[in-house]
Design an enzyme around this catalytic site. Structure first.
Site, PDB file in Angstrom:
ATOM      1  N   LYS A 199      57.861  45.872  64.794  1.00 34.75           N
ATOM      2  CA  LYS A 199      57.619  46.730  63.823  1.00 34.75           C
ATOM      3  C   LYS A 199      56.930  47.929  64.246  1.00 34.75           C
ATOM      4  O   LYS A 199      57.124  49.063  63.857  1.00 34.75           O
ATOM      5  CB  LYS A 199      56.542  45.925  62.556  1.00 34.75           C
ATOM      6  N   GLU A 205      53.514  42.620  74.811  1.00 36.51           N
ATOM      7  CA  GLU A 205      54.558  41.755  75.285  1.00 36.51           C
ATOM      8  C   GLU A 205      55.824  42.305  75.174  1.00 36.51           C
ATOM      9  O   GLU A 205      56.511  42.224  75.893  1.00 36.51           O
ATOM     10  CB  GLU A 205      54.260  40.530  74.338  1.00 36.51           C
ATOM     11  N   GLY A 259      54.551  41.103  59.205  1.00 37.57           N
ATOM     12  CA  GLY A 259      55.154  40.568  60.118  1.00 37.57           C
ATOM     13  C   GLY A 259      55.579  39.157  59.918  1.00 37.57           C
ATOM     14  O   GLY A 259      56.994  38.838  60.204  1.00 37.57           O
ATOM     15  N   ARG A 260      54.819  38.313  59.545  1.00 34.20           N
ATOM     16  CA  ARG A 260      55.108  36.656  59.473  1.00 34.20           C
ATOM     17  C   ARG A 260      55.688  36.383  58.166  1.00 34.20           C
ATOM     18  O   ARG A 260      56.186  35.474  57.990  1.00 34.20           O
ATOM     19  CB  ARG A 260      53.599  36.065  59.295  1.00 34.20           C
ATOM     20  N   GLU A 345      47.510  32.272  60.089  1.00 35.62           N
ATOM     21  CA  GLU A 345      47.077  33.783  60.283  1.00 35.62           C
ATOM     22  C   GLU A 345      46.874  34.415  58.917  1.00 35.62           C
ATOM     23  O   GLU A 345      45.780  35.125  58.701  1.00 35.62           O
ATOM     24  CB  GLU A 345      48.482  34.355  60.986  1.00 35.62           C
ATOM     25  N   HIS A 376      56.162   7.722  66.992  1.00 37.89           N
ATOM     26  CA  HIS A 376      55.956   7.090  68.222  1.00 37.89           C
ATOM     27  C   HIS A 376      55.091   7.925  68.976  1.00 37.89           C
ATOM     28  O   HIS A 376      54.844   7.767  70.015  1.00 37.89           O
ATOM     29  CB  HIS A 376      57.177   6.895  69.049  1.00 37.89           C
ATOM     30  N   LYS A 502      43.418  41.371  71.906  1.00 34.37           N
ATOM     31  CA  LYS A 502      44.210  42.326  72.636  1.00 34.37           C
ATOM     32  C   LYS A 502      43.373  43.668  73.185  1.00 34.37           C
ATOM     33  O   LYS A 502      43.678  43.943  74.374  1.00 34.37           O
ATOM     34  CB  LYS A 502      44.764  42.970  71.522  1.00 34.37           C
TER      35      LYS A 502
HETATM   36  C1  G6Q Z   1      52.265  38.732  61.565  1.00 36.45           C
HETATM   37  C2  G6Q Z   1      51.573  39.672  62.459  1.00 36.45           C
HETATM   38  C3  G6Q Z   1      52.098  39.520  63.992  1.00 36.45           C
HETATM   39  C4  G6Q Z   1      53.300  40.477  64.391  1.00 36.45           C
HETATM   40  C5  G6Q Z   1      53.370  40.614  65.954  1.00 36.45           C
HETATM   41  C6  G6Q Z   1      54.378  41.439  66.319  1.00 36.45           C
HETATM   42  O1  G6Q Z   1      52.136  38.948  60.522  1.00 36.45           O
HETATM   43  O2  G6Q Z   1      51.572  40.969  62.287  1.00 36.45           O
HETATM   44  O3  G6Q Z   1      52.612  38.236  64.514  1.00 36.45           O
HETATM   45  O4  G6Q Z   1      54.262  40.117  63.756  1.00 36.45           O
HETATM   46  O5  G6Q Z   1      52.051  40.839  66.495  1.00 36.45           O
HETATM   47  O6  G6Q Z   1      54.198  42.664  66.121  1.00 36.45           O
HETATM   48  P1  G6Q Z   1      55.118  43.895  65.999  1.00 36.45           P
HETATM   49  O7  G6Q Z   1      56.379  43.479  65.345  1.00 36.45           O
HETATM   50  O8  G6Q Z   1      54.625  45.103  65.757  1.00 36.45           O
HETATM   51  O9  G6Q Z   1      55.712  43.753  67.393  1.00 36.45           O
END
Ligand code: G6Q
Length: 534
Positions: A199, A205, A259-260, A345, A376, A502
């Site tokens: 996003k 990463e 994002g989530r 989260e 199990h 971070k």
């Molecule tokens: C979710 C968070 C988080 C996000 C990641 C990736 O709700 O905001 O998990 O999706 O940190 O972020 P980017 O899509 O910006 O790389």
């Protein structure tokens, strides 16, 4: 308009629930079943091809009434309306929360256009019209993203394995170089298509992994070939272009999608590639149906609302530490890690909507693994441990490959576990079972073989695992967590808690690069970094 701010513990319902808890806490569910032949009927919800049985819970009709009163007292209805109409309920980021608009009937124009773009793109790749730089068809997709830009698409692609086409789909998320190098070691750059999902397009990463994969690609291809092999999903068009991806290969995202909650957007491009656009569309349709159910059904018969209230009942009155989610489908092995992000989260917050420290428990800890494997593994603790762990059992009436023998065995276990958790095994029953043994041996073994029972479970029984039913199931949990956040008076849609680590990591990376230990730092961390460098 922002969400109302009402301390749930100040409501009349909360106080009544506290008294009520003291009255019912020691009751056995099994007695309630014996007293009321209609109990199951009363605590079952049928919707589309879902059956939700919540009768095996430590509740009476009064409990349900009081929990509904709580929902009304905090004005849950108002919160739902505000979310669905796009008010900026993500107040700390000043954003609307409209993942429901991605799958609604009247989608915003930009959503429809993006879906059309995904449809065209995924079809071209699947049928082989989209060619790599040497003219070969694409065989493999690599999705690079993390958190919300990884967990959702990965979970869906995994869950819908049955519906997959010939494309190999790989997910790279961790900045651990072994993850990316292990993934690309057997891939052919000529036939690999990379979908970079970020996003912000600034996530350490993802950008590190994207550069590593681009460098791998450029070992055999040239810069102008990047256009045929790299596409991006992002809101940050500038950064994407800087990376070398052309305009037509960018799929937009919007800041009103968290994002989530973004697998329904272009973040789901890898899903459309893996299972075809029609199945992706069916996933969205399933979610839309759940949205309609959630936003229009009376709370009394509303599945996400009832499951949310039950969870609050255990979390805040029984002091349950955790909840388990046990899908009886191997396809759903990634469902729980996915839900963990959504739930934990969103609701892992300790400050209320007024910015005040909270005095009650919020955010449920969720965990789980598919059954029967988990039987199990950790089920011992659920059956005979000291903790109360409410469980959701998710199962399907029909299997996908249609092997009746296996499915009957799987489902026999599914039903048996909730029955065992309900009934337990009394000392009398144990004695009866041990009759053949000598008296002293019997007495010695008895306490170990008793099951207290009275452990709560919800059973979510769905017809079949289809893209549509999966969409509904995911949306169910999305709405459940929202309801809980509303009641706990917290902001579910921000995630400031991920920032500190971070920030510190970037400082430590500098420290590693410069081998500079002059800055103020706790002794433990300093010594660990020194050891790492030694
Ligand atoms: C979710 C968070 C988080 C996000 C990641 C990736 O709700 O905001 O998990 O999706 O940190 O972020 P980017 O899509 O910006 O790389």
């Amino acid at each position: 308009m922002s969400l109302k701010s009402i301390d749930p513990t100040s409501t009349k319902a909360w106080k009544k629930l506290q008294d009520h808890y003291n009255e019912v806490k020691d009751h056995q569910m099994i007695d309630w079943f014996a007293q009321d032949k209609k109990r199951t009927e009363k605590f079952q919800l049928k919707w589309e091809n879902f059956l939700v049985d919540y009768s095996k819970n430590r509740i009476t009709e009064t409990t349900k009434k009081l929990l509904l009163e709580l929902a009304n007292e905090v004005d849950l209805k108002d919160a739902i309306q505000k979310q669905f109409r796009g008010d900026h309920i993500n107040q700390t980021e000043d954003r609307a929360v409209l993942h429901t608009a991605l799958r609604g009937n009247d989608k915003p124009k930009e959503v429809t256009e993006t879906l059309q773009k995904i449809e065209k793109f995924s079809e071209e790749v699947i049928v082989g019209n989209w060619k790599g730089f040497t003219g070969k068809k694409i065989t493999d997709i690599v999705n690079i993203g993390i958190g919300g830009s990884d967990l959702g698409p990965q979970m869906v692609v995994d869950s819908l394995k049955f519906y997959r086409n010939h494309l190999g789909v790989h997910f790279i998320s961790n900045v651990d170089g072994d993850h990316v190098l292990e993934t690309i070691k057997n891939l052919n750059p000529e036939t690999t298509l990379v979908v970079i999902v970020s996003k912000t397009f600034t996530t350490q990463e993802t950008i590190t992994n994207a550069n590593t994969v681009k460098n791998w690609f450029l070992k055999t291809a040239s810069q102008e070939d990047v256009a045929q092999h790299f596409v991006a999903v992002s809101t940050n068009l500038e950064k994407v272009k800087e990376f070398g991806i052309t305009d037509e290969n960018i799929f937009p995202m919007w800041n009103w999608v968290g994002g989530r909650f973004s697998l329904w957007s272009a973040v789901g491009t890898s899903i459309a590639l893996a299972v075809g656009f029609e199945n992706f569309q069916n996933l969205l349709n399933g979610a839309r149906k759940m949205d309609e159910h959630f936003s229009t059904t009376d709370f009394e018969d509303n599945i996400p609302v009832n499951l949310a209230l039950l969870s609050i009942w255990y979390n805040n009155f029984f002091d349950a530490e955790t909840e388990a989610i046990i899908p009886y489908s191997q396809y759903l092995q990634r469902l729980v890690p996915y839900l963990q992000q959504g739930i934990m989260e969103s609701n892992g917050k300790s400050v209320d909507r007024n910015g005040k420290k909270i005095s009650y428990q919020t955010g449920t800890i969720v965990w789980g693994e598919p059954g029967t494997n988990s039987q199990h593994a950790f089920f011992q603790l659920i059956h005979q441990g000291t903790k109360l762990i409410p469980c959701d059992f998710i199962g399907f009436k029909k299997s996908l490959h249609g092997n009746k023998d296996h499915h009957d065995k799987l489902m026999a276990n599914f039903f048996a576990q909730t029955e065992a958790l309900l009934k337990g095994k009394s000392a009398v029953q144990v004695e009866e079972e041990l009759k053949a043994l000598q008296l002293d041996k019997r007495a010695e073994l008895k306490p170990f073989k008793v099951f207290e029972g009275n452990k709560p479970t919800n059973t979510i029984l769905i017809d079949r695992l289809t893209p549509e039913s999966l969409g509904s199931l995911i949306a169910l949990y999305e709405h459940k967590l929202f309801v809980q956040g509303v009641i706990w008076n917290i902001f579910s849609y921000d995630q400031w808690g991920v920032e500190l680590g971070k920030q510190l990591a970037s400082g430590i990376l500098e420290q590693i690069n410069e081998q500079d230990f002059s800055k103020e730092q706790d002794a433990s961390t300093k010594s660990l970094v020194k050891y790492y460098l030694s």
